[in-house]
Design a protein around this motif. Sequence first.
Motif, PDB file in Angstrom:
ATOM      1  N   TYR A  62      35.045  33.929 -40.666  1.00 41.39           N
ATOM      2  CA  TYR A  62      34.656  32.523 -40.645  1.00 41.39           C
ATOM      3  C   TYR A  62      33.940  32.229 -39.318  1.00 41.39           C
ATOM      4  O   TYR A  62      34.433  32.538 -38.229  1.00 41.39           O
ATOM      5  N   GLY A  63      32.747  31.635 -39.422  1.00 44.77           N
ATOM      6  CA  GLY A  63      31.894  31.441 -38.245  1.00 44.77           C
ATOM      7  C   GLY A  63      32.543  30.665 -37.122  1.00 44.77           C
ATOM      8  O   GLY A  63      32.315  30.961 -35.944  1.00 44.77           O
ATOM      9  N   GLY A  64      33.356  29.659 -37.462  1.00 48.05           N
ATOM     10  CA  GLY A  64      33.990  28.843 -36.425  1.00 48.05           C
ATOM     11  C   GLY A  64      34.890  29.687 -35.541  1.00 48.05           C
ATOM     12  O   GLY A  64      34.968  29.484 -34.322  1.00 48.05           O
ATOM     13  N   LYS A  65      35.561  30.674 -36.157  1.00 47.63           N
ATOM     14  CA  LYS A  65      36.468  31.538 -35.396  1.00 47.63           C
ATOM     15  C   LYS A  65      35.655  32.439 -34.443  1.00 47.63           C
ATOM     16  O   LYS A  65      36.016  32.611 -33.274  1.00 47.63           O
ATOM     17  N   VAL A  66      34.572  32.963 -34.950  1.00 49.55           N
ATOM     18  CA  VAL A  66      33.713  33.844 -34.134  1.00 49.55           C
ATOM     19  C   VAL A  66      33.157  33.043 -32.949  1.00 49.55           C
ATOM     20  O   VAL A  66      33.186  33.493 -31.797  1.00 49.55           O
ATOM     21  N   LEU A  67      32.688  31.840 -33.248  1.00 50.88           N
ATOM     22  CA  LEU A  67      32.082  31.008 -32.205  1.00 50.88           C
ATOM     23  C   LEU A  67      33.109  30.589 -31.154  1.00 50.88           C
ATOM     24  O   LEU A  67      32.837  30.654 -29.946  1.00 50.88           O
ATOM     25  N   SER A  68      34.291  30.182 -31.600  1.00 55.47           N
ATOM     26  CA  SER A  68      35.333  29.770 -30.640  1.00 55.47           C
ATOM     27  C   SER A  68      35.674  30.914 -29.699  1.00 55.47           C
ATOM     28  O   SER A  68      35.783  30.720 -28.485  1.00 55.47           O
ATOM     29  N   ALA A  77      33.824  33.379 -28.853  1.00 54.72           N
ATOM     30  CA  ALA A  77      32.692  33.631 -27.949  1.00 54.72           C
ATOM     31  C   ALA A  77      32.705  32.635 -26.796  1.00 54.72           C
ATOM     32  O   ALA A  77      32.559  33.016 -25.628  1.00 54.72           O
ATOM     33  N   ILE A  78      32.907  31.369 -27.126  1.00 60.52           N
ATOM     34  CA  ILE A  78      32.869  30.328 -26.085  1.00 60.52           C
ATOM     35  C   ILE A  78      34.028  30.503 -25.102  1.00 60.52           C
ATOM     36  O   ILE A  78      33.855  30.393 -23.893  1.00 60.52           O
ATOM     37  N   GLU A  79      35.203  30.812 -25.650  1.00 59.71           N
ATOM     38  CA  GLU A  79      36.365  31.044 -24.763  1.00 59.71           C
ATOM     39  C   GLU A  79      36.095  32.175 -23.775  1.00 59.71           C
ATOM     40  O   GLU A  79      36.666  32.212 -22.697  1.00 59.71           O
ATOM     41  N   ASN A  80      35.214  33.088 -24.168  1.00 62.78           N
ATOM     42  CA  ASN A  80      34.914  34.222 -23.289  1.00 62.78           C
ATOM     43  C   ASN A  80      33.612  34.031 -22.509  1.00 62.78           C
ATOM     44  O   ASN A  80      33.048  34.992 -21.996  1.00 62.78           O
ATOM     45  N   SER A 101      34.033  21.354 -26.613  1.00 64.45           N
ATOM     46  CA  SER A 101      33.343  22.281 -25.711  1.00 64.45           C
ATOM     47  C   SER A 101      31.824  22.093 -25.693  1.00 64.45           C
ATOM     48  O   SER A 101      31.099  22.996 -25.317  1.00 64.45           O
ATOM     49  N   ARG A 102      31.331  20.899 -26.076  1.00 65.30           N
ATOM     50  CA  ARG A 102      29.866  20.725 -26.095  1.00 65.30           C
ATOM     51  C   ARG A 102      29.253  20.818 -24.690  1.00 65.30           C
ATOM     52  O   ARG A 102      28.169  21.365 -24.523  1.00 65.30           O
ATOM     53  N   ASP A 103      29.969  20.274 -23.678  1.00 65.04           N
ATOM     54  CA  ASP A 103      29.427  20.271 -22.310  1.00 65.04           C
ATOM     55  C   ASP A 103      29.185  21.700 -21.832  1.00 65.04           C
ATOM     56  O   ASP A 103      30.062  22.548 -21.931  1.00 65.04           O
ATOM     57  N   GLY A 104      28.015  21.930 -21.291  1.00 63.55           N
ATOM     58  CA  GLY A 104      27.722  23.256 -20.744  1.00 63.55           C
ATOM     59  C   GLY A 104      27.226  24.239 -21.791  1.00 63.55           C
ATOM     60  O   GLY A 104      26.829  25.353 -21.466  1.00 63.55           O
ATOM     61  N   ILE A 105      27.256  23.838 -23.068  1.00 64.53           N
ATOM     62  CA  ILE A 105      26.737  24.725 -24.119  1.00 64.53           C
ATOM     63  C   ILE A 105      25.274  24.364 -24.388  1.00 64.53           C
ATOM     64  O   ILE A 105      24.925  23.186 -24.478  1.00 64.53           O
ATOM     65  N   VAL A 106      24.447  25.384 -24.483  1.00 70.40           N
ATOM     66  CA  VAL A 106      23.029  25.172 -24.765  1.00 70.40           C
ATOM     67  C   VAL A 106      22.790  25.542 -26.235  1.00 70.40           C
ATOM     68  O   VAL A 106      22.982  26.698 -26.626  1.00 70.40           O
ATOM     69  N   ILE A 107      22.415  24.536 -27.019  1.00 71.49           N
ATOM     70  CA  ILE A 107      22.185  24.782 -28.452  1.00 71.49           C
ATOM     71  C   ILE A 107      20.690  24.798 -28.731  1.00 71.49           C
ATOM     72  O   ILE A 107      19.972  23.843 -28.410  1.00 71.49           O
ATOM     73  N   ALA A 108      20.251  25.897 -29.335  1.00 70.32           N
ATOM     74  CA  ALA A 108      18.867  25.975 -29.805  1.00 70.32           C
ATOM     75  C   ALA A 108      18.899  25.946 -31.320  1.00 70.32           C
ATOM     76  O   ALA A 108      19.677  26.681 -31.948  1.00 70.32           O
ATOM     77  N   LEU A 118      29.052  40.648 -25.477  1.00 70.12           N
ATOM     78  CA  LEU A 118      29.136  39.945 -24.187  1.00 70.12           C
ATOM     79  C   LEU A 118      29.313  40.926 -23.020  1.00 70.12           C
ATOM     80  O   LEU A 118      28.933  40.630 -21.887  1.00 70.12           O
ATOM     81  N   GLU A 119      29.881  42.098 -23.312  1.00 70.04           N
ATOM     82  CA  GLU A 119      30.101  43.085 -22.241  1.00 70.04           C
ATOM     83  C   GLU A 119      28.787  43.614 -21.666  1.00 70.04           C
ATOM     84  O   GLU A 119      28.765  44.234 -20.603  1.00 70.04           O
TER      85      GLU A 119
END
Length: 310
Positions: free
Chosen positions: A35-41, A43-46, A75-82, A288-289
Amino acid sequence: MNEKVELGKTGLYIHSIGLGANKIAEENKETNTEYGGKVLSAAIENGLNFIDTAYYYGEGDSEEIIGKTLKENKSRDGIVIATKGAHKFTNDGVVLDNSPAFLTNAVDESLKRLQTDVIDLFYIHFPDKNTPKYEAVGALQRLKEAGKIRSIGVSNFSKDQLKEANQNGYLDVVQANYNLIDRSAEKTIFPFMLENDISFVPYYPLASGLLTGKYTKDTVISEKNKVRPQFQDDVYKKHVEKVGKLRGIAEKHDVNIHHIVLAFYLTRAPIDAVIPGARNTGQVLSNLETAAVQLTPEDIQIIENIFPLD
Ligand SMILES: NC(=O)c1ccc[n+]([C@@H]2O[C@H](COP(=O)([O-])OP(=O)(O)OC[C@H]3O[C@@H](n4cnc5c(N)ncnc54)[C@H](OP(=O)(O)O)[C@@H]3O)[C@@H](O)[C@H]2O)c1
């Protein structure tokens, strides 16, 4: 995670390893897509802060999942959405539209799906046949002045189309196909971007997984990948052999081949960030590594020799 860098001249600060979010709208057991939300969360946490999406990805589903996830995680602050627009879904199929009216509406609709007040980077996803490119980009400039978007991009434009689009110097970012298997953009459009201070975001950076090093000559290719040119019988085995030659550099740096491939792109001047796609948390966290990998001039030369510019 390494220091943030400015994305071209946009004033947006990003970590150079972003996420290509087309797969996050594709939850699917067969292709092992989480599920995309889980993948995205995860990623952002890391530390990931650069997300690439489009209306076209799931006809708005990818944007909606991003909007919902960022809202839930606050978590919108600091995230750059294209994001991107140009596709019109009609009863007769999908058509491309770059008219100012269509793009203006597309931005409003993306803002709603993303549950945000401003889109950091909005791209025209594909050129249409009729709209003069400077008019299409002019419409985005007005949306920027109105505070609905922060910067302007185009995707899949030829060099001539880029010249026309940038007639008033409004272009910040270009996105196009580029990877070790197809480096042609270095010849066709890199010089224009360097001359005009435009950042380049490559798509298909991993050639849909082929450049990760996980394919062998005997891998059974999925139905989805079978149609892609790089997986065709006549060239596939040659690619696998060349990718295997990167293993020595990967072992020297104690990482995997995909880290070396992504790190190579970040040594190319107009590229500030990469946006590999990911089907699951493991893939996005692994990508990310790449931030820790510092290629030496010798590594770069070896990679250039294996995948020369034609
Ligand atoms: N502007 C445009 O017209 C356009 C067009 C295409 C894409 N894009 C953008 O570019 C982004 C990237 O393109 P893409 O996702 O299609 O292709 P990609 O980045 O070349 O390949 C992504 C695929 O590689 C595999 N992969 C990724 N990380 C991995 C890892 N750590 N280990 C093993 N396998 C890994 C996964 O496929 P498997 O699990 O199947 O192996 C994943 O779906 C898209 O998400 C989208 O945002 C833009």
